[in-house]
Design an enzyme around this catalytic site. Sequence first.
Site, PDB file in Angstrom:
ATOM      1  N   TYR A 221       0.778  -6.899   4.380  1.00  0.00           N
ATOM      2  CA  TYR A 221       0.027  -7.908   5.140  1.00  0.00           C
ATOM      3  C   TYR A 221       0.620  -8.049   6.544  1.00  0.00           C
ATOM      4  CZ  TYR A 221      -2.886  -8.575   1.200  1.00  0.00           C
ATOM      5  OH  TYR A 221      -3.806  -8.333   0.217  1.00  0.00           O
TER       6      TYR A 221
ATOM      7  N   LYS B 220       3.992   1.553  -7.104  1.00  0.00           N
ATOM      8  CA  LYS B 220       3.566   2.909  -6.753  1.00  0.00           C
ATOM      9  C   LYS B 220       4.811   3.692  -6.329  1.00  0.00           C
ATOM     10  CE  LYS B 220       0.212   5.930  -5.997  1.00  0.00           C
ATOM     11  NZ  LYS B 220      -0.440   6.580  -7.135  1.00  0.00           N
TER      12      LYS B 220
ATOM     13  N   ASP C 152      -2.327   2.597  -9.835  1.00  0.00           N
ATOM     14  CA  ASP C 152      -3.643   3.221 -10.037  1.00  0.00           C
ATOM     15  C   ASP C 152      -3.980   3.265 -11.528  1.00  0.00           C
ATOM     16  OD1 ASP C 152      -1.426   4.862  -9.997  1.00  0.00           O
ATOM     17  OD2 ASP C 152      -2.420   6.592  -9.092  1.00  0.00           O
TER      18      ASP C 152
ATOM     19  N   ASP D 212      -2.932  -8.668  -5.118  1.00  0.00           N
ATOM     20  CA  ASP D 212      -4.181  -9.257  -4.628  1.00  0.00           C
ATOM     21  C   ASP D 212      -5.372  -8.521  -5.243  1.00  0.00           C
ATOM     22  OD1 ASP D 212      -5.891 -10.816  -3.173  1.00  0.00           O
ATOM     23  OD2 ASP D 212      -5.538  -9.817  -1.260  1.00  0.00           O
TER      24      ASP D 212
ATOM     25  N   ASP E 125      -8.073  -9.884  -8.487  1.00  0.00           N
ATOM     26  CA  ASP E 125      -9.544  -9.991  -8.411  1.00  0.00           C
ATOM     27  C   ASP E 125     -10.162  -9.276  -9.609  1.00  0.00           C
ATOM     28  OD1 ASP E 125      -9.490 -11.347  -5.979  1.00  0.00           O
ATOM     29  OD2 ASP E 125     -11.148 -10.192  -5.135  1.00  0.00           O
TER      30      ASP E 125
END
Length: 354
Positions: A130, A183, A216, A240, A244
Site C-alpha cells: 500500500y 508468496k 495463489d 485484503d 473479500d
Amino acid sequence: MHLVVLPGDGIGPEITAATTDVLRAASKCFQLDIRIEEHPVGHESLRQFGTTVRQGLLETVRAADGLILGPAATFDFKDEQSGEINPSKYFRKNLDLFANVRPARTYSGLPSRFGAFDLVVVRENTEGFYADRNMAQGSSEMLVTPDVVISLRRITRACCERIARAACQLAMRRRKHLTIVHKANVLKIGDGMFLEICREVARGFPGLAVNDILVDAMMAHAVRQPDRFDVIVATNMFGDILSDLTAELSGSLGLGGSLNVGAHHAMAQAAHGSAPDIAGRDIANPFSLILSMALLLAWHGERKGATRFEAAARAIESAVAAAIEAGLATKDIGGTLGTAATGRAVVEILASGG
Ligand code: NAD
C-alpha cells in the site's frame, strides 16, 4: 462510550444509518450510555470543507472511545495535495491500526455452496504494497518516465511480529489453528521474512497448530474447503483480497465486517467499498457495518473490563444471525427488505430480547 461516526460515500450513509439505529437500540437494552458524534468524510467533506478529511477530525477521533467509518469512494481521490485523502488510509496510518480483523462465517438459513465455515482473516494494515501508507513521507509508487512505474512494498520485522502475535492470540481464543498465507516462493526475502517471523512467534503459543499456504493456492483451498481454516494471517494486500473472497463465500460481500485495531484505538469498517452501482437505492446490505460495530463494542468491553459491552456485541451478532435465518435481509442474501428495514428488523429482535 463516545463514538465518532463518519458515514462516507455511496452506500456509506445508508448502511451507517442502519448501524447507528442498531447501536442506539443496543445502548438502550444494555445501558451502554453511547454518545454518537457524526461528521462528514469523503465527497461530502470535500464539498463542505475542501478536503475529504477535514483538519481536527483526527484529534476528535483520538479523544473518542472508537470510530465507525463508512466506505469512501477512494478511487475518485487522485491528489492528496488538493485535499483528496483516502480516509481509510488516513485513520489506519495515523492511529497505527495495525491489525485488520475480518471474520467470515456461514449462517443457518443462508445456503452456502461451499459448506459451513467460521474463520477470521487477520490482515497486516500498515505497510506491504500500500504505497500511500508505507512511507513516513511521500508515496512508494513512482513514475520513472511517462511509461515506467515502480511500486515498492515495505515489510518490516516489527510489523510482521505484531500482526503474527495478534493472529496467534486470536487463534488461541478460537480453535487454536493458524494458517500463514504468503508468496515466499517468489517474494523470497520479504515474504520469506514474514513467514519465518510468523512461525517464530507461533512457537511461543503452545498448543497452536500452524500451517502455511502460498497465496495463489490459498484462493483454491478457500473455495474448495473453507472449513479447514480458523485464523489466517496475511500481509496487507493478500489479506485484503482474500477477505473479500471469504466474505463472498459466506454469502455476500455485504456480510464482510471488520475491525481495525491498534494498541490504543479501534475503527469499525465494512470490508467492502462504497458500492456506487447500488448507492441511493436502499438495497445495500447493512450487516457488514453492523457486525463491524459489534466487534468495536466487544473490543471496548474487553479493554475496559465492561462485560455489558461484550454482551451487547454477542446480542447484536445473534440478532443478525436470527434476522438472516428469518429471511429479514437484503436481496444480495436472498431477502426482500431494504437497508433501513433490515436495520429495523435487527433492532426489533434486539428489543425483544433476542
Ligand atoms: P465495492 O466493494 O464497493 O463493491 C463490489 C461489489 O460488491 C459491487 O457489486 C457492490 O454492489 C457489492 N457490494 C459491496 N458492498 C455491498 C453491500 N453492503 N451490500 C450489497 N452489495 C455490496 O468495490 P468497488 O465497486 O470496486 O469500489 C467502489 C469504490 O469503493 C471505489 O472508489 C473503491 O476505491 C472504494 N473502496 C473503498 C474502500 C473503503 O473505503 N474501505 C474499500 C474498497 C473499495
